[in-house]
Design a protein around this motif. Structure first.
Motif, PDB file in Angstrom:
ATOM      1  N   ALA A  94      67.894  58.344  10.455  1.00 42.31           N
ATOM      2  CA  ALA A  94      68.918  58.054   9.440  1.00 42.31           C
ATOM      3  C   ALA A  94      68.512  58.581   8.064  1.00 42.31           C
ATOM      4  O   ALA A  94      69.364  59.051   7.299  1.00 42.31           O
ATOM      5  N   ARG A  95      67.237  58.543   7.753  1.00 43.68           N
ATOM      6  CA  ARG A  95      66.750  59.028   6.455  1.00 43.68           C
ATOM      7  C   ARG A  95      66.544  60.542   6.430  1.00 43.68           C
ATOM      8  O   ARG A  95      66.226  61.105   5.402  1.00 43.68           O
ATOM      9  N   GLY A  96      66.672  61.172   7.588  1.00 42.40           N
ATOM     10  CA  GLY A  96      66.445  62.611   7.659  1.00 42.40           C
ATOM     11  C   GLY A  96      64.980  62.995   7.783  1.00 42.40           C
ATOM     12  O   GLY A  96      64.632  64.168   7.681  1.00 42.40           O
ATOM     13  N   GLU A  97      64.110  62.032   8.016  1.00 41.87           N
ATOM     14  CA  GLU A  97      62.681  62.317   8.165  1.00 41.87           C
ATOM     15  C   GLU A  97      62.354  62.854   9.555  1.00 41.87           C
ATOM     16  O   GLU A  97      61.365  63.564   9.723  1.00 41.87           O
ATOM     17  N   ILE A  98      63.148  62.472  10.536  1.00 44.57           N
ATOM     18  CA  ILE A  98      62.947  62.932  11.913  1.00 44.57           C
ATOM     19  C   ILE A  98      64.173  63.752  12.303  1.00 44.57           C
ATOM     20  O   ILE A  98      65.298  63.259  12.235  1.00 44.57           O
ATOM     21  N   GLN A  99      63.927  64.983  12.698  1.00 46.06           N
ATOM     22  CA  GLN A  99      65.030  65.901  13.018  1.00 46.06           C
ATOM     23  C   GLN A  99      65.532  65.755  14.449  1.00 46.06           C
ATOM     24  O   GLN A  99      66.707  65.984  14.719  1.00 46.06           O
ATOM     25  N   HIS A 100      64.662  65.420  15.369  1.00 47.08           N
ATOM     26  CA  HIS A 100      65.031  65.356  16.782  1.00 47.08           C
ATOM     27  C   HIS A 100      65.512  63.955  17.148  1.00 47.08           C
ATOM     28  O   HIS A 100      64.718  63.059  17.400  1.00 47.08           O
ATOM     29  N   GLN A 101      66.827  63.787  17.183  1.00 49.64           N
ATOM     30  CA  GLN A 101      67.409  62.480  17.459  1.00 49.64           C
ATOM     31  C   GLN A 101      67.058  61.968  18.849  1.00 49.64           C
ATOM     32  O   GLN A 101      67.046  60.766  19.085  1.00 49.64           O
ATOM     33  N   GLU A 102      66.742  62.876  19.756  1.00 49.98           N
ATOM     34  CA  GLU A 102      66.398  62.482  21.131  1.00 49.98           C
ATOM     35  C   GLU A 102      65.138  61.625  21.180  1.00 49.98           C
ATOM     36  O   GLU A 102      64.909  60.904  22.142  1.00 49.98           O
ATOM     37  N   LEU A 103      64.308  61.697  20.139  1.00 48.95           N
ATOM     38  CA  LEU A 103      63.081  60.909  20.113  1.00 48.95           C
ATOM     39  C   LEU A 103      63.371  59.413  20.241  1.00 48.95           C
ATOM     40  O   LEU A 103      62.579  58.674  20.833  1.00 48.95           O
ATOM     41  N   ALA A 104      64.516  58.968  19.734  1.00 47.23           N
ATOM     42  CA  ALA A 104      64.866  57.541  19.824  1.00 47.23           C
ATOM     43  C   ALA A 104      65.022  57.095  21.275  1.00 47.23           C
ATOM     44  O   ALA A 104      64.822  55.923  21.590  1.00 47.23           O
ATOM     45  N   GLN A 105      65.372  58.024  22.159  1.00 49.59           N
ATOM     46  CA  GLN A 105      65.499  57.682  23.583  1.00 49.59           C
ATOM     47  C   GLN A 105      64.134  57.544  24.255  1.00 49.59           C
ATOM     48  O   GLN A 105      64.003  56.910  25.290  1.00 49.59           O
ATOM     49  N   PHE A 106      63.134  58.180  23.652  1.00 53.14           N
ATOM     50  CA  PHE A 106      61.809  58.211  24.259  1.00 53.14           C
ATOM     51  C   PHE A 106      60.724  57.834  23.244  1.00 53.14           C
ATOM     52  O   PHE A 106      59.875  58.649  22.893  1.00 53.14           O
ATOM     53  N   PRO A 107      60.723  56.584  22.794  1.00 55.64           N
ATOM     54  CA  PRO A 107      59.695  56.184  21.817  1.00 55.64           C
ATOM     55  C   PRO A 107      58.285  56.302  22.389  1.00 55.64           C
ATOM     56  O   PRO A 107      57.315  56.365  21.636  1.00 55.64           O
ATOM     57  N   GLN A 108      58.183  56.379  23.696  1.00 57.32           N
ATOM     58  CA  GLN A 108      56.872  56.544  24.332  1.00 57.32           C
ATOM     59  C   GLN A 108      56.189  57.826  23.843  1.00 57.32           C
ATOM     60  O   GLN A 108      54.964  57.885  23.746  1.00 57.32           O
ATOM     61  N   ILE A 109      57.002  58.855  23.527  1.00 51.04           N
ATOM     62  CA  ILE A 109      56.434  60.116  23.041  1.00 51.04           C
ATOM     63  C   ILE A 109      55.663  59.877  21.750  1.00 51.04           C
ATOM     64  O   ILE A 109      54.584  60.437  21.548  1.00 51.04           O
ATOM     65  N   LEU A 110      56.203  59.050  20.891  1.00 51.61           N
ATOM     66  CA  LEU A 110      55.576  58.816  19.597  1.00 51.61           C
ATOM     67  C   LEU A 110      54.228  58.121  19.728  1.00 51.61           C
ATOM     68  O   LEU A 110      53.287  58.432  19.011  1.00 51.61           O
ATOM     69  N   ILE A 111      54.111  57.199  20.655  1.00 48.60           N
ATOM     70  CA  ILE A 111      52.875  56.428  20.778  1.00 48.60           C
ATOM     71  C   ILE A 111      51.939  56.940  21.872  1.00 48.60           C
ATOM     72  O   ILE A 111      50.862  56.392  22.072  1.00 48.60           O
ATOM     73  N   ALA A 112      52.326  58.020  22.539  1.00 43.87           N
ATOM     74  CA  ALA A 112      51.498  58.560  23.618  1.00 43.87           C
ATOM     75  C   ALA A 112      50.055  58.844  23.196  1.00 43.87           C
ATOM     76  O   ALA A 112      49.125  58.518  23.953  1.00 43.87           O
ATOM     77  N   PRO A 113      49.801  59.427  22.027  1.00 44.69           N
ATOM     78  CA  PRO A 113      48.400  59.669  21.665  1.00 44.69           C
ATOM     79  C   PRO A 113      47.553  58.399  21.586  1.00 44.69           C
ATOM     80  O   PRO A 113      46.359  58.436  21.884  1.00 44.69           O
ATOM     81  N   ALA A 114      48.150  57.302  21.191  1.00 50.04           N
ATOM     82  CA  ALA A 114      47.391  56.053  21.128  1.00 50.04           C
ATOM     83  C   ALA A 114      46.970  55.613  22.531  1.00 50.04           C
ATOM     84  O   ALA A 114      45.836  55.168  22.739  1.00 50.04           O
TER      85      ALA A 114
END
Length: 184
Positions: A128-148
């Motif tokens: 919503a703030r325009g900080e993340i360009q790929h809206q599909e990331l919201a469907q796969f939050p696992q991608i964001l935390i995978a490195p942890a």
């Protein structure tokens, strides 16, 4: 916790837990109906408060970027999990969850689903703030935390062969998602 970590869920016996705790086996049954209930309480005490605390930090105050919030979340997660016995519990769930689906279901309900909800909300705010360009990331939050999660597993299996700077890996990961951080 030490018995479960040393022996695994399947091989841990309440007799051994009682002996390590210095109590009679019957004392355990005064508080827990079985080994699964004891393990669930261990998760409630060792991990759920951390997830709640980290999840609460995923709502950025005004002026704070979503990336900064997620980076703080990741640094806390990496520190609080990969460098403590909590990481051993996570590895235990990964290793034995398929054989004990009730334990995995409990962990998903109490830990994973809450973490994913917080991460998803932060991603949606970033979109919503325009900080993340790929809206599909919201469907796969696992991608964001995978490195942890990779850091937790890597630490136990391969750190002695190839140490991993989990925080730096996460920074690179965030650069891939948010774009490189500008330092001017």
């Amino acid at each position: 916790m030490e018995e479960f970590i040393a022996r695994g869920f399947a091989a841990t016996r309440l007799d051994d837990v009682a002996k390590r705790a210095g109590v009679a086996k019957g004392t355990i049954y005064l508080h827990f109906k079985d080994k699964e209930a004891l393990f669930e309480e261990l998760i409630r005490l060792a991990i759920v408060p951390l997830v709640n605390r980290l999840g609460a930090g995923l709502s950025p105050p005004g002026g704070t970027s979503v990336r900064d919030v997620i980076e703080g979340f990741a640094r806390s997660f990496i520190h609080e999990v990969t460098t403590t016995r909590r990481g051993d519990i996570v590895r235990l769930i990964v290793a034995e969850g398929p054989r004990f689906p009730e334990v995995a279901d409990f962990y998903y309900r109490e830990v994973v689903s809450k973490g994913l909800a917080g991460i998803r909300a932060a991603i949606q705010l970033g979109i919503a703030r325009g900080e993340i360009q790929h809206q599909e990331l919201a469907q796969f939050p696992q991608i964001l935390i995978a490195p942890a999660m990779i850091a937790v597993i890597w630490q136990s299996l391969f750190a002695r062969h190839a140490p991993l700077d989990a925080n730096e890996m996460f920074r690179v990961h965030l650069d891939l998602i948010f774009g490189e951080r500008r330092t001017t």
